[in-house]
Structure formats: C-alpha cells, structure tokens
Design a protein around this motif. Sequence first.
Motif, PDB file in Angstrom:
ATOM      1  N   THR A  98       1.014   0.095 -15.021  1.00 22.08           N
ATOM      2  CA  THR A  98      -0.218  -0.438 -15.795  1.00 22.08           C
ATOM      3  C   THR A  98      -0.599  -1.613 -15.482  1.00 22.08           C
ATOM      4  O   THR A  98      -1.875  -2.350 -15.382  1.00 22.08           O
ATOM      5  CB  THR A  98       0.870  -0.942 -17.346  1.00 22.08           C
ATOM      6  OG1 THR A  98       1.293   0.240 -17.708  1.00 22.08           O
ATOM      7  CG2 THR A  98      -0.458  -1.515 -18.102  1.00 22.08           C
ATOM      8  N   ALA A 101      -3.107  -0.662 -12.742  1.00 20.83           N
ATOM      9  CA  ALA A 101      -4.271  -0.382 -13.443  1.00 20.83           C
ATOM     10  C   ALA A 101      -5.200  -1.486 -14.007  1.00 20.83           C
ATOM     11  O   ALA A 101      -6.405  -1.309 -13.971  1.00 20.83           O
ATOM     12  CB  ALA A 101      -4.034   0.702 -14.425  1.00 20.83           C
ATOM     13  N   ILE A 103      -6.008  -4.171 -12.693  1.00 22.63           N
ATOM     14  CA  ILE A 103      -6.821  -4.910 -11.546  1.00 22.63           C
ATOM     15  C   ILE A 103      -7.596  -3.759 -11.142  1.00 22.63           C
ATOM     16  O   ILE A 103      -8.298  -4.326  -9.881  1.00 22.63           O
ATOM     17  CB  ILE A 103      -5.943  -6.008 -10.715  1.00 22.63           C
ATOM     18  CG1 ILE A 103      -4.937  -4.988 -10.019  1.00 22.63           C
ATOM     19  CG2 ILE A 103      -5.223  -6.896 -11.635  1.00 22.63           C
ATOM     20  CD1 ILE A 103      -4.130  -6.026  -8.933  1.00 22.63           C
ATOM     21  N   GLY A 104      -7.219  -2.515 -11.373  1.00 23.74           N
ATOM     22  CA  GLY A 104      -8.204  -1.466 -10.537  1.00 23.74           C
ATOM     23  C   GLY A 104      -7.955  -1.238  -9.121  1.00 23.74           C
ATOM     24  O   GLY A 104      -8.684  -1.024  -8.259  1.00 23.74           O
ATOM     25  N   LEU A 105      -6.267  -1.318  -8.990  1.00 22.78           N
ATOM     26  CA  LEU A 105      -5.980  -1.138  -7.627  1.00 22.78           C
ATOM     27  C   LEU A 105      -5.095  -0.059  -7.110  1.00 22.78           C
ATOM     28  O   LEU A 105      -4.124   0.352  -8.138  1.00 22.78           O
ATOM     29  CB  LEU A 105      -5.399  -2.480  -7.230  1.00 22.78           C
ATOM     30  CG  LEU A 105      -4.782  -2.721  -5.545  1.00 22.78           C
ATOM     31  CD1 LEU A 105      -6.216  -2.580  -4.549  1.00 22.78           C
ATOM     32  CD2 LEU A 105      -4.100  -3.743  -5.152  1.00 22.78           C
ATOM     33  N   SER A 106      -5.228   0.763  -6.415  1.00 23.30           N
ATOM     34  CA  SER A 106      -4.148   1.851  -6.305  1.00 23.30           C
ATOM     35  C   SER A 106      -2.936   1.302  -5.824  1.00 23.30           C
ATOM     36  O   SER A 106      -2.693   0.123  -5.175  1.00 23.30           O
ATOM     37  CB  SER A 106      -4.657   2.696  -5.295  1.00 23.30           C
ATOM     38  OG  SER A 106      -4.772   2.262  -3.591  1.00 23.30           O
ATOM     39  N   TRP A 107      -1.747   2.081  -6.067  1.00 27.10           N
ATOM     40  CA  TRP A 107      -0.452   1.685  -5.836  1.00 27.10           C
ATOM     41  C   TRP A 107       0.431   2.564  -5.108  1.00 27.10           C
ATOM     42  O   TRP A 107       1.685   2.434  -4.823  1.00 27.10           O
ATOM     43  CB  TRP A 107       0.252   1.022  -7.150  1.00 27.10           C
ATOM     44  CG  TRP A 107       0.512   1.725  -8.163  1.00 27.10           C
ATOM     45  CD1 TRP A 107      -0.443   2.439  -8.938  1.00 27.10           C
ATOM     46  CD2 TRP A 107       1.927   2.344  -8.471  1.00 27.10           C
ATOM     47  NE1 TRP A 107       0.374   3.436  -9.816  1.00 27.10           N
ATOM     48  CE2 TRP A 107       1.552   3.098  -9.636  1.00 27.10           C
ATOM     49  CE3 TRP A 107       3.010   1.783  -8.024  1.00 27.10           C
ATOM     50  CZ2 TRP A 107       2.870   3.843 -10.299  1.00 27.10           C
ATOM     51  CZ3 TRP A 107       4.158   2.612  -8.640  1.00 27.10           C
ATOM     52  CH2 TRP A 107       4.012   3.281  -9.731  1.00 27.10           C
ATOM     53  N   SER A 197      -7.680   0.666   3.025  1.00 25.36           N
ATOM     54  CA  SER A 197      -8.245   1.572   2.091  1.00 25.36           C
ATOM     55  C   SER A 197      -7.780   2.902   2.809  1.00 25.36           C
ATOM     56  O   SER A 197      -8.290   4.140   2.174  1.00 25.36           O
ATOM     57  CB  SER A 197      -9.510   1.668   1.974  1.00 25.36           C
ATOM     58  OG  SER A 197     -10.442   1.691   3.362  1.00 25.36           O
TER      59      SER A 197
END
Length: 392
Positions: A98, A101, A103-107, A197
């Motif tokens: 959560t 999500a 901050i819109g960053l993959s983890w 990335s």
Amino acid sequence: MITVIGFDGSPLSEQARAALACATLVVGGQRHLDAVPVPESAARLVLGALDGLYEALPSHENVCVIASGDPGFFGIVRRLREKDLDIRVLSAPSSVATAFAAIGLSWDDAIVVSAHGRELRPVANVCRAFPKVAVLTGPGAGARELGALLPDRTFVVAQRLGHPDQRIATLSSHAAAHSEFADPHVLLCLDESRLTSERGWIAGFGGVPGTWALGESEFAHRDSMITKSEVRALALAKLGPRPGRLVWDIGAGSGSVGIECARFGAAVVAVERDAESCDRIRANAAAHGVAVEVVTASASASVFDRLPRPDAVFVGGGGVDVIAACAETPAAVVVVALAAIERVPEAISLLTKSGRTADGVLLQSSRLSALPGDAHRFAAANPVFLLWGERP
C-alpha cells in the motif's frame, strides 16, 4: 476455528463479515476493534502479549483475530501456526504494498525489514546498503530513530495507512531525525541516486551477482595497489559480509574488499586518506552497482569514533596504532593484511590483548603465466600475511 482477518481500512469482504458475525471472541488492537463490526454478543480481547489469547481459546469455538494488512507478512500467522492451531486467513494488501502504491513506485526489487521489537542497528545497515528498503516500524524504532542513524536518504513515511487521516510525508533522513510521526507508520528508505528501472526476475536481494574474489582488472587501481583476489577470497570468508552487517574497510586503497562485501549485501564504510583514491573507490562502487560510504581521512581512533559501529573490520593499510584501534572496536572479527613479516608478531599481540582469539595464514600463490612458444609457467606473487582476531 480461528479466522485471521487482515484489515487495511477498506470495507471488509463478505467472508470477513460472515466470520465476525459468528464469532464468540474477537481479538485485535484497540484501533482494530473500534473499526470493525464486532457482534454485541462476542467477547473482546485487546491484543497485547499472545498469552491472553492462548488462555482464552479453549472457551471459544469461533475466534476472529483482526490484524493489519497481510497477517502472513511479518504478522501473527506465524505465531499461531507455531502453536499448531487450526486457522483460516482472510488477507488484505500488506502495508508495504500500500505504501509503495501510494507513491506509484514498483517494489519487487525492494528489501523489506522489520524493526518492530528488534534491534535497530541491522535495520539501519540494510538501509545503508540497499537503494530501496521498506521498514515496518515499531515504538522507538521508526523514521525519527532511523533518520538519526543514516546518511542522506529520501524517506517516505506512510502514516496510518487505510485510515481517514492517512498521510504520506516525503523528506530527507536528516529532517526525519527531527520530526514526529504518527503510529503506526511504514517507512520507505530510498537512495534515489541508485534506483533503477531494470526489470528483474527475483524479488528482493538476489544474492551475490555472479562470482566473488573478482580479478584485479575488475577494479580501477593505482600501480597494482590492490588486495589480490586470492587474499580477498579468504578475507571475505572471515569478514562474513551479509545483509544487516556493517563492514569497515580501513586503508581502503581501491576499495576492492569493501566493494565485494557490499556485493554480498553488507553496509560498508571505507576510510582512505588519499583523495584521489577516494574518488577511485566511489567510481569502482558505482561500476559494481553498490553503495560504499567513503571517508577521506587518515585512519585513527578519533576518526573511528565518528563512524557507525562495525560488525567486521578489514585493515588493508595503516600502522600499529590503526590495528590497535580497530582491535578495540566491538566488531566480531578484525582481519589484517600485512606484507612485512616484522609486523606480524605485534599485530597478533594487539589482537590478543583486545580479548580476541588470533589466527592467521601466510598466503603464497603462483599464477599461470604465458611464455614464448606457447609455453607456460607459474609466476609467484608476493606473499601476504592474513591475520584475524575474533571475539569469543
């Protein structure tokens, strides 16, 4: 039957509501019990130590335990399974998922560690070593405390996720050290200069990439002033680098030992007096995609006092005073590389006087070398004394 319900502030699923409606005992933190529809007929138990829950279980057939997010992720599921209890888990998204999500960053490439009820120093070392770390915090082990232990990092502090007053704060680690945060909160520690990335295939830390004890050609160095790969291989075995540990590389030269430790997931601080060599260490670390904190200074006890506490120390350069100061650190092991035989007895004495058990080897190697006419020989390399002192 015990039903463990993950709760993230969203409306409960139909399954979760049905389980609660049948429950004779509902267990959870006070904020969870206040947030879900507990039947009036059901007993409530505010969860602290699990002993109270275990004592209450024989009196109830249908028990619901409310936990944050995914209760199988650093959660209560493991503790209940250890008791061989019959459990059913109704999960919600983890707080880590959560937070990323938000901050819109993959983890998938993030390291996740828990500071809840644990020593904070290994958590800080992981944050030093890796560019993307999620920390599950606890009382006295949150963003404020970690900010005081870390160099410059970007902190994303996700506070009270899933609640109406949810707040996401982005600030530097230094600013976090002087700030207050609501509990509970999830901390994302980011080294933005090293975020990538690149798409991977394995989540979290994938281990050492390829081989170790790399050849000298893998590092920029000055006039062959570099710990040779054969020596480095044994030094790594004695230093034991891994996530959560911090290694000092003293008299670092090209930084080859520290960089290899960082490739194993350890946090590393390199001390080197020559400014040009320090630049070389930074370039070598960047080329291998790892973090090494470089301190430009002559190695001395006064410098060591300002460094984070080590778990292991490698001394590749410096005199008797440096070895003595390193031996007095709380590190579990101190490894010393020496070329001159005259320095060996004194180094052993210093390691022993500090309460360590001293041991060592003389490393002599000969490398395959080409001769004219498609012939070969083994050319001897300079011998190196490798000593180590371990605490009991």
